[in-house]
Structure formats: structure tokens, C-alpha cells
Design a protein around this motif. Structure first.
Motif, PDB file in Angstrom:
ATOM      1  N   LEU A 168       0.828  -1.210   0.000  1.00  0.00           N
ATOM      2  CA  LEU A 168       0.000   0.000   0.000  1.00  0.00           C
ATOM      3  C   LEU A 168       0.862   1.259   0.000  1.00  0.00           C
ATOM      4  CD1 LEU A 168      -2.834  -1.072   2.470  1.00  0.00           C
ATOM      5  CD2 LEU A 168      -2.981  -0.824  -0.024  1.00  0.00           C
ATOM      6  N   ALA A 169       1.945   1.246   0.764  1.00  0.00           N
ATOM      7  CA  ALA A 169       2.824   2.412   0.816  1.00  0.00           C
ATOM      8  C   ALA A 169       3.444   2.705  -0.546  1.00  0.00           C
ATOM      9  CB  ALA A 169       3.918   2.206   1.868  1.00  0.00           C
ATOM     10  N   ILE A 170       3.899   1.687  -1.244  1.00  0.00           N
ATOM     11  CA  ILE A 170       4.552   1.924  -2.533  1.00  0.00           C
ATOM     12  C   ILE A 170       3.526   2.297  -3.600  1.00  0.00           C
ATOM     13  CG2 ILE A 170       4.657  -0.383  -3.573  1.00  0.00           C
ATOM     14  CD1 ILE A 170       7.505   2.220  -3.323  1.00  0.00           C
ATOM     15  N   ILE A 171       2.320   1.738  -3.508  1.00  0.00           N
ATOM     16  CA  ILE A 171       1.255   2.137  -4.436  1.00  0.00           C
ATOM     17  C   ILE A 171       0.962   3.627  -4.277  1.00  0.00           C
ATOM     18  CG2 ILE A 171      -1.246   1.945  -4.840  1.00  0.00           C
ATOM     19  CD1 ILE A 171      -0.903  -1.120  -4.404  1.00  0.00           C
ATOM     20  N   ASN A 172       1.036   4.109  -3.036  1.00  0.00           N
ATOM     21  CA  ASN A 172       0.810   5.527  -2.749  1.00  0.00           C
ATOM     22  C   ASN A 172       2.070   6.378  -2.913  1.00  0.00           C
ATOM     23  OD1 ASN A 172      -1.965   5.319  -2.159  1.00  0.00           O
ATOM     24  ND2 ASN A 172      -1.494   4.525  -0.127  1.00  0.00           N
ATOM     25  N   GLY A 173       3.165   5.757  -3.372  1.00  0.00           N
ATOM     26  CA  GLY A 173       4.382   6.501  -3.656  1.00  0.00           C
ATOM     27  C   GLY A 173       5.226   6.853  -2.440  1.00  0.00           C
ATOM     28  N   ASN A 174       4.972   6.216  -1.309  1.00  0.00           N
ATOM     29  CA  ASN A 174       5.714   6.526  -0.094  1.00  0.00           C
ATOM     30  C   ASN A 174       6.840   5.497   0.095  1.00  0.00           C
ATOM     31  OD1 ASN A 174       6.642   7.171   2.481  1.00  0.00           O
ATOM     32  ND2 ASN A 174       4.593   7.791   3.157  1.00  0.00           N
TER      33      ASN A 174
END
Length: 178
Positions: free
Chosen positions: A64-70
Motif C-alpha cells: 500500500l505504501a509503494i502504491i501511494n508513492g511513499n
């Protein structure tokens, strides 16, 4: 030492994969502890399931974090997943060094389902070792195109392995005899 491990990450992946997988296979041929198991050993399967659950949650968080670019949060979740997986591995090896294998007692469809889950879990757990390590090192070294290629396969398999590890525990735990 860490710089050497990172610099020669392919060699590291090969060595760690061989050691981990050969150790797990060797445990299949070593007879279990004779006598009553220490109480702390009998608690390790539950601990393993908790570690697998946490790994699953951390991997979902990383996804979820990488999908949101974090990227920063993604890395923290991945490091956490590696920590819980390492604790799981040490606990798993300890338990299977001490305890005999527990036969599954279910019958019919549920037994077929259990063995399907168990076999796919075991096979993918062996495969996930080099995949997770290559994904880790390519991410750590910021080799993004290669990292993306590795995690395309690693993430779904690692999620499956961590989830089915918990499922196997839930299904086998009624048959433990200690």
C-alpha cells in the motif's frame, strides 16, 4: 562486512538460499527430541503463526505504501517483514529440530485441501528465499527497474507463503500431541 554483503549481493543470495533451504531439508531427516518437550518449544508453532501474520500485515503495508508513492514507509514495512520472517525462520528451525512432525488428522475434502495448501506453501517458501533477497538487495541498492521485475513475482508469493503459514498452523494445531 555489510558493504561486502551488499556489493556481492548475488553471491550472498546464493549462499543464504542454499544454507536456509538445506537446513530445512536436513531437519526432515533428523529424528526429534526424545522425551517430553520443554514447554517453550511447544509454544513455538503459535509464535511462528504470529510471525507469519505480522509478515503478511507488513507486506500489505509495504504494498500500500509503494502504491501511494511513499518509499520511506515502504522500506520500513519491508524491513519489518524481514525481521518477522527472520524470527519465524529461527523459531521454525528450532521447533523442527526438537519436535517430531505432526501428522494431519483430517479426512476427505479437508485433508486434500490441507495437503494442497501445505505442499504449495513448502514449495513456494523455498522459492521465496532467493526472490525476497534479490528484491531486497535491488531495492536497497536503488536498482528500481530490476527491483520492480523481482517484486512482481516476490510480493504475491511472499504474501501467499505468509498467509498459508498461518492457515497450516490453524489446520494442524488440533493434532499436536504435546
Amino acid at each position: 562486512m555489510w558493504n561486502s554483503i551488499v556489493r556481492h549481493h548475488i553471491r550472498t543470495v546464493v549462499i543464504v538460499t542454499l544454507v536456509v533451504n538445506l537446513l530445512v531439508v536436513a531437519l526432515s531427516f533428523i529424528p526429534g527430541y526424545v522425551g517430553e518437550l520443554p514447554e517453550w518449544i511447544t509454544r513455538l508453532p503459535l509464535f511462528n503463526a504470529v510471525m507469519n501474520s505480522l509478515t503478511f500485515i507488513f507486506l500489505l503495508g509495504a504494498l500500500l505504501a509503494i502504491i501511494n508513492g511513499n518509499v520511506k514507509i515502504h522500506r520500513r514495512f519491508i524491513y519489518s517483514a524481514f525481521i518477522t520472517t527472520t524470527f519465524f525462520l529461527v523459531s521454525y528451525v528450532t521447533f523442527h529440530f526438537m519436535a517430531e512432525s505432526t501428522p494431519y488428522g483430517g479426512e476427505g475434502f479437508i485433508a486434500g485441501f490441507y495437503y494442497f495448501i501445505l505442499i504449495t506453501h513448502i514449495v513456494l517458501a523455498a522459492i521465496i528465499v532467493p526472490l525476497a533477497l534479490m528484491s531486497f538487495f535491488t531495492g536497497f541498492k536503488d536498482m528500481r527497474p530490476k527491483h520492480r521485475k523481482w517484486v512482481r513475482w516476490t510480493m504475491p508469493m511472499w504474501l501467499y507463503v505468509s498467509f498459508t503459514g498461518v492457515l497450516v498452523y490453524v489446520m494442524i494445531s488440533p493434532y499436536y500431541s504435546f
